[in-house]
Design an enzyme around this catalytic site. Structure first.
Site, PDB file in Angstrom:
ATOM      1  N   ALA A 160     104.887 -11.318  26.117  1.00  9.56           N
ATOM      2  CA  ALA A 160     103.370 -10.780  26.245  1.00  9.56           C
ATOM      3  C   ALA A 160     102.582 -12.214  25.986  1.00  9.56           C
ATOM      4  CB  ALA A 160     102.989  -9.891  25.209  1.00  9.56           C
ATOM      5  N   CYS A 213     109.083  -2.983  21.805  1.00 13.05           N
ATOM      6  CA  CYS A 213     107.964  -3.919  21.110  1.00 13.05           C
ATOM      7  C   CYS A 213     107.667  -3.437  19.783  1.00 13.05           C
ATOM      8  CB  CYS A 213     107.006  -3.844  22.144  1.00 13.05           C
ATOM      9  SG  CYS A 213     105.499  -4.642  21.405  1.00 13.05           S
ATOM     10  N   ASN A 224     120.467 -10.244  23.439  1.00 12.35           N
ATOM     11  CA  ASN A 224     119.287 -10.711  23.100  1.00 12.35           C
ATOM     12  C   ASN A 224     119.169 -10.932  21.557  1.00 12.35           C
ATOM     13  OD1 ASN A 224     115.782  -9.763  22.861  1.00 12.35           O
ATOM     14  ND2 ASN A 224     116.451 -11.807  23.272  1.00 12.35           N
ATOM     15  N   ASP A 255     117.994 -14.698  19.202  1.00 14.51           N
ATOM     16  CA  ASP A 255     118.390 -15.980  18.563  1.00 14.51           C
ATOM     17  C   ASP A 255     119.358 -17.089  19.347  1.00 14.51           C
ATOM     18  OD1 ASP A 255     117.140 -15.041  16.499  1.00 14.51           O
ATOM     19  OD2 ASP A 255     118.816 -14.461  15.089  1.00 14.51           O
ATOM     20  N   GLY A 282     114.253 -15.821  24.690  1.00 10.68           N
ATOM     21  CA  GLY A 282     112.864 -15.714  24.615  1.00 10.68           C
ATOM     22  C   GLY A 282     112.321 -16.913  23.917  1.00 10.68           C
ATOM     23  N   ARG A 283     112.137 -16.784  22.573  1.00  9.73           N
ATOM     24  CA  ARG A 283     111.261 -17.890  21.903  1.00  9.73           C
ATOM     25  C   ARG A 283     111.864 -19.511  22.067  1.00  9.73           C
ATOM     26  NH1 ARG A 283     111.984 -15.396  16.426  1.00  9.73           N
ATOM     27  NH2 ARG A 283     114.012 -14.829  17.296  1.00  9.73           N
TER      28      ARG A 283
HETATM   29  C1  LIG Z   1     105.266 -13.906  21.880  1.00 13.74           C
HETATM   30  C2  LIG Z   1     106.401 -12.942  22.094  1.00 13.74           C
HETATM   31  C3  LIG Z   1     106.035 -11.740  23.017  1.00 13.74           C
HETATM   32  C4  LIG Z   1     107.044 -10.844  23.074  1.00 13.74           C
HETATM   33  N1  LIG Z   1     106.737 -10.009  24.118  1.00 13.74           N
HETATM   34  C5  LIG Z   1     107.431  -8.912  24.530  1.00 13.74           C
HETATM   35  C6  LIG Z   1     107.307  -8.111  25.695  1.00 13.74           C
HETATM   36  O1  LIG Z   1     106.126  -8.121  26.010  1.00 13.74           O
HETATM   37  N2  LIG Z   1     108.238  -7.052  26.141  1.00 13.74           N
HETATM   38  C7  LIG Z   1     109.463  -7.123  25.248  1.00 13.74           C
HETATM   39  O2  LIG Z   1     110.140  -6.137  25.802  1.00 13.74           O
HETATM   40  N3  LIG Z   1     109.838  -8.087  24.359  1.00 13.74           N
HETATM   41  C8  LIG Z   1     108.774  -8.854  24.103  1.00 13.74           C
HETATM   42  N4  LIG Z   1     109.257  -9.821  22.813  1.00 13.74           N
HETATM   43  C9  LIG Z   1     110.625  -9.700  22.459  1.00 13.74           C
HETATM   44  C10 LIG Z   1     111.520 -10.815  23.417  1.00 13.74           C
HETATM   45  O3  LIG Z   1     111.581 -10.311  24.636  1.00 13.74           O
HETATM   46  C11 LIG Z   1     112.855 -10.840  22.714  1.00 13.74           C
HETATM   47  O4  LIG Z   1     113.306  -9.750  22.401  1.00 13.74           O
HETATM   48  C12 LIG Z   1     112.581 -11.460  21.266  1.00 13.74           C
HETATM   49  O5  LIG Z   1     111.869 -12.617  21.320  1.00 13.74           O
HETATM   50  C13 LIG Z   1     114.071 -11.876  20.678  1.00 13.74           C
HETATM   51  O6  LIG Z   1     114.583 -12.784  21.695  1.00 13.74           O
HETATM   52  P1  LIG Z   1     114.671 -14.376  21.133  1.00 13.74           P
HETATM   53  O7  LIG Z   1     115.458 -14.508  19.723  1.00 13.74           O
HETATM   54  O8  LIG Z   1     115.448 -14.997  22.158  1.00 13.74           O
HETATM   55  O9  LIG Z   1     113.303 -14.910  20.954  1.00 13.74           O
HETATM   56  C14 LIG Z   1     108.200 -10.951  22.658  1.00 13.74           C
HETATM   57  C15 LIG Z   1     108.652 -11.890  21.706  1.00 13.74           C
HETATM   58  C16 LIG Z   1     107.489 -12.845  21.424  1.00 13.74           C
HETATM   59  C17 LIG Z   1     107.988 -13.938  20.371  1.00 13.74           C
END
Ligand SMILES: Cc1cc2nc3c(=O)[nH]c(=O)nc-3n(C[C@H](O)[C@H](O)[C@H](O)COP(=O)(O)O)c2cc1C
Length: 332
Positions: free
Chosen positions: A20, A103, A203, A205, A227-228
């Site tokens: 988001a 979420c 998903n 890290d 994601g991040r």
């Molecule tokens: C700023 C931000 C916004 C996110 N918005 C959503 C979202 O809209 N829908 C969703 O399913 N997950 C959302 N997530 C979670 C990510 O899709 C993901 O599951 C989570 O960051 C873990 O993955 P990562 O370790 O690769 O960041 C969001 C994460 C972050 C950091």
């Protein structure tokens, strides 16, 4: 139309996570260019979409070059999901729909949406069945490992979703109560992969090509979702693809450094799309966080970041970025 989701048809195995406020059309396109095999929209309120809220409708638009794209919906009322999907089927026809059952944000869970639904698997099933019926294309779902530590039910929910006709499941290995703390649990991804027939997207890290390879090795997941680590670093997708493609030949992946000039080209393009889509004032305001990620690690980034937070125009922003010495920018 078949409702099977076949990950082998995608070009690559790393997908951009829904985020988001971040994964808008401009950022998605940039990530696709660097090799994201599939991109997800920001989460979009099914309730607002079913009421034809104009700002929400805008959030569903995408450029053709972004395909394949999954539009992610959140909410609690099955009928709102169905109405949203029927409209999207008539209007923009994304490649996939994705249901948000993960979420953790307070404003979403206090209304019973996102990860709060993990406490009510029957409601999840009702939403999934309704959307699968309303959609002419595959419906995916994204879950966390559970609501809180001790009540993890991702496996049960994943099996239920498969029974309801969901075509693939993304699983973030953290409970809602963990938010983003600690390390993601990849074991739960492995367990779900073992017990489901539909593709599983791991998903949590993944921040390098080697992480992606490790996650696939440890869990058997079909795709990895990032994601991040992609923030300010869409180049990560090409690193992951290169690592996975050369799996048999090399043990370690040395990610080729991205020069500041290359980075600057991407920033310019990202900013131009953001301004074209949202107008200059909002486009630049929303770019600020991306800029602060893009310049991370560059000498003088902290001071520059402060200045960038006050830039109001595309031209002014570019002038500030041009202060970065390309040679020093490379020293990252
Ligand atoms: C700023 C931000 C916004 C996110 N918005 C959503 C979202 O809209 N829908 C969703 O399913 N997950 C959302 N997530 C979670 C990510 O899709 C993901 O599951 C989570 O960051 C873990 O993955 P990562 O370790 O690769 O960041 C969001 C994460 C972050 C950091």
């Amino acid at each position: 139309m078949t409702k099977t989701f076949d990950p082998t048809f995608l070009k690559g195995r790393a997908v951009l996570a829904p985020m988001a406020g971040i994964t808008d059309s401009a950022f998605r396109l940039i990530c696709r260019r660097f090799g994201a095999a599939l991109v997800y929209s920001e989460m979009i309120s099914a309730e607002a979409l079913s009421r034809r809220h104009s700002k929400t409708i805008k959030m569903t638009s995408f450029r053709e070059a972004e395909r394949p794209i999954a539009v992610q919906l959140f909410g609690t009322r099955p009928a709102a999901f169905a109405e949203s999907v029927e409209r999207l089927e008539n209007e923009i026809r994304p490649d996939y729909y994705d249901l948000n059952f993960g979420c953790p944000a307070p404003k979403i869970v206090k209304n019973g949406g996102g990860s709060a639904l993990l406490k009510f698997p029957e409601r999840i099933a009702e939403i999934a069945r309704t959307v699968v019926k309303a959609s002419g294309r595959p419906v995916l779902a994204k879950i966390r490992s559970g609501w809180e530590v001790g009540s993890e039910n991702a496996l049960e929910v994943a099996k239920l979703l498969e029974e309801c006709g969901i075509s693939a499941i993304a699983i973030h290995g953290r409970t809602r109560s963990q938010m983003f703390s600690g390390k993601a649990d990849w074991e739960v991804i492995a367990k779900i992969k073992q017990q489901l027939k539909i593709p599983v997207i791991g998903n949590g890290d993944v921040a390098s090509g080697l992480d992606a390879r490790r996650m696939i090795g440890q869990t058997g997941c079909d795709l990895v979702m990032v994601g991040r680590a992609a923030l300010g670093n869409p180049f990560l997708f090409s690193e992951i693809n290169a690592t996975l493609n050369s799996e048999l030949r090399i043990q370690n992946s040395e990610a080729p450094a991205v020069s500041w000039l290359e980075r600057m080209e991407v920033i310019k393009e990202h900013m131009a799309m953001s301004v074209a889509d949202k107008g200059e004032a909002r486009g630049i305001r929303e770019m600020r966080k991306h800029l602060s990620w893009y310049i991370k690690g560059i000498p003088g980034a902290a001071a520059l970041r402060q200045e960038l937070m006050h830039a109001e125009t595309e031209e002014g922003t570019l002038k500030l970025l041009e202060k970065i010495d390309p040679e020093k920018g490379n020293d990252e």
